[in-house]
Design a protein around this motif. Structure first.
Motif, short mmCIF file in Angstrom:
data_model
loop_
_atom_site.label_atom_id
_atom_site.label_comp_id
_atom_site.label_asym_id
_atom_site.label_seq_id
_atom_site.Cartn_x
_atom_site.Cartn_y
_atom_site.Cartn_z
N GLY A 190 -4.20 19.37 -23.88
CA GLY A 190 -4.10 19.66 -25.31
C GLY A 190 -4.59 18.53 -26.19
O GLY A 190 -5.15 18.78 -27.27
N LEU A 191 -4.38 17.30 -25.75
CA LEU A 191 -4.86 16.17 -26.53
C LEU A 191 -6.38 16.20 -26.69
O LEU A 191 -6.93 15.71 -27.69
N LYS A 192 -7.06 16.82 -25.73
CA LYS A 192 -8.53 16.92 -25.79
C LYS A 192 -8.99 17.96 -26.80
O LYS A 192 -10.14 17.94 -27.21
N GLY A 193 -8.09 18.85 -27.16
CA GLY A 193 -8.42 19.89 -28.15
C GLY A 193 -7.64 21.14 -27.88
O GLY A 193 -7.46 21.54 -26.73
N VAL A 194 -7.17 21.77 -28.93
CA VAL A 194 -6.34 22.96 -28.82
C VAL A 194 -7.12 24.11 -28.17
O VAL A 194 -6.56 24.92 -27.43
N SER A 195 -8.43 24.18 -28.40
CA SER A 195 -9.23 25.29 -27.86
C SER A 195 -9.30 25.26 -26.34
O SER A 195 -9.66 26.26 -25.72
N THR A 196 -8.92 24.14 -25.73
CA THR A 196 -8.95 24.04 -24.27
C THR A 196 -7.74 24.70 -23.62
O THR A 196 -7.69 24.82 -22.39
N LEU A 197 -6.78 25.14 -24.42
CA LEU A 197 -5.51 25.67 -23.90
C LEU A 197 -5.46 27.18 -23.96
O LEU A 197 -5.94 27.79 -24.92
N GLN A 226 3.36 25.51 -25.62
CA GLN A 226 4.01 24.29 -25.11
C GLN A 226 3.50 23.05 -25.86
O GLN A 226 4.30 22.19 -26.25
N PHE A 227 2.21 22.95 -26.02
CA PHE A 227 1.61 21.79 -26.69
C PHE A 227 2.09 21.71 -28.14
O PHE A 227 2.51 20.65 -28.61
N PHE A 228 2.06 22.84 -28.84
CA PHE A 228 2.50 22.86 -30.24
C PHE A 228 3.99 22.52 -30.35
O PHE A 228 4.39 21.79 -31.25
N ALA A 229 4.79 23.03 -29.43
CA ALA A 229 6.23 22.74 -29.47
C ALA A 229 6.50 21.26 -29.23
O ALA A 229 7.33 20.64 -29.91
N GLN A 230 5.79 20.67 -28.27
CA GLN A 230 5.98 19.24 -27.99
C GLN A 230 5.57 18.39 -29.18
O GLN A 230 6.27 17.47 -29.56
N LEU A 231 4.43 18.72 -29.79
CA LEU A 231 4.02 17.98 -30.98
C LEU A 231 4.99 18.20 -32.14
O LEU A 231 5.25 17.28 -32.92
N GLY A 232 5.54 19.41 -32.24
CA GLY A 232 6.56 19.67 -33.27
C GLY A 232 7.75 18.75 -33.12
O GLY A 232 8.25 18.17 -34.08
N ARG A 240 -8.12 14.50 -30.64
CA ARG A 240 -8.56 15.71 -31.35
C ARG A 240 -7.46 16.78 -31.39
O ARG A 240 -7.22 17.39 -32.44
N GLY A 241 -6.77 17.00 -30.28
CA GLY A 241 -5.73 18.03 -30.25
C GLY A 241 -4.59 17.75 -31.22
O GLY A 241 -4.07 18.67 -31.86
N SER A 242 -4.22 16.50 -31.35
CA SER A 242 -3.16 16.14 -32.31
C SER A 242 -3.62 16.36 -33.74
O SER A 242 -2.86 16.85 -34.58
N LEU A 243 -4.86 16.00 -34.02
CA LEU A 243 -5.41 16.22 -35.36
C LEU A 243 -5.48 17.71 -35.69
O LEU A 243 -5.16 18.12 -36.81
N GLU A 244 -5.91 18.51 -34.72
CA GLU A 244 -5.97 19.96 -34.93
C GLU A 244 -4.58 20.52 -35.20
O GLU A 244 -4.40 21.36 -36.09
N TRP A 245 -3.60 20.04 -34.43
CA TRP A 245 -2.22 20.49 -34.64
C TRP A 245 -1.77 20.10 -36.05
O TRP A 245 -1.19 20.92 -36.76
N TRP A 246 -2.03 18.87 -36.45
CA TRP A 246 -1.59 18.39 -37.77
C TRP A 246 -2.22 19.23 -38.88
O TRP A 246 -1.54 19.62 -39.83
N GLN A 247 -3.47 19.54 -38.77
CA GLN A 247 -4.13 20.36 -39.79
C GLN A 247 -3.49 21.75 -39.88
O GLN A 247 -3.39 22.33 -40.96
#
Length: 168
Positions: free
Chosen positions: A74-81, A88-94, A131-138
């Motif tokens: 997920g850190l590499k980008g949300v589109s990879t998931l 799971q990735f969004f919940a963990q970042l939340g 990138r994945g964290s930035l995408e999540w933040w946006q």
């Protein structure tokens, strides 16, 4: 001469007021010292609570190889998931960003030591270098209060973060 050894009622009253004032000052000094000691103890307890919370969040990744893999991808980008991994990735970042927000508020209120906040801010900067964290933040920025949004946006604009993992 005998007149000089006599103390009048007014002089006794003045002496009593003076002694009382000294006692009040001593009491205020004692109370100030207790407040400072209590404030320091509270800040230490707050710092330890933050370490404990961070350890709980990090342990999610340490105890589940599946979540660790989702996290890393997920850190590499949300589109990879895929959909489940994205949840799971969004919940963990939340969880992580709520922790950052809470820490930021406590730091602003003076309850969290500056040194702890600076370490957390550096961790946040590193987190946002992916990138994945930035995408999540946006996508989820609107969940957080305005001052925190501005602070995170400033961290992003500073761009000083390092990769969270050496191979990236």
């Amino acid at each position: 001469y005998a007149h000089m050894n006599e103390i009048t009622i007014a002089q006794l009253g003045n002496l009593g007021e003076f002694v009382g004032a000294i006692a009040v000052i001593a009491s205020l000094i004692y109370v100030a010292a207790q407040i400072k000691q209590n404030t320091n103890a509270t800040r230490i307890a707050t710092g330890q609570a933050h370490v404990d919370i961070w350890n709980d969040i990090a342990s999610n990744l340490c105890t589940s190889s599946e979540l660790a893999s989702v996290w890393h991808q997920g850190l590499k980008g949300v589109s990879t998931l895929d959909d489940g991994a994205k949840v799971q990735f969004f919940a963990q970042l939340g969880l992580i960003f709520r922790y950052y927000e809470s820490s930021y508020i406590e730091w602003q209120e003076g309850a969290l030591d500056d040194r702890l906040w600076e370490g957390l801010r550096s961790t946040l900067s590193d987190q946002l270098s992916h990138r994945g964290s930035l995408e999540w933040w946006q996508h989820r920025r609107h969940w957080f209060y305005d001052d925190f949004q501005v602070m995170v946006d400033d961290v992003i604009a500073d761009g000083g973060g390092r990769s969270m993992y050496a191979e990236e």
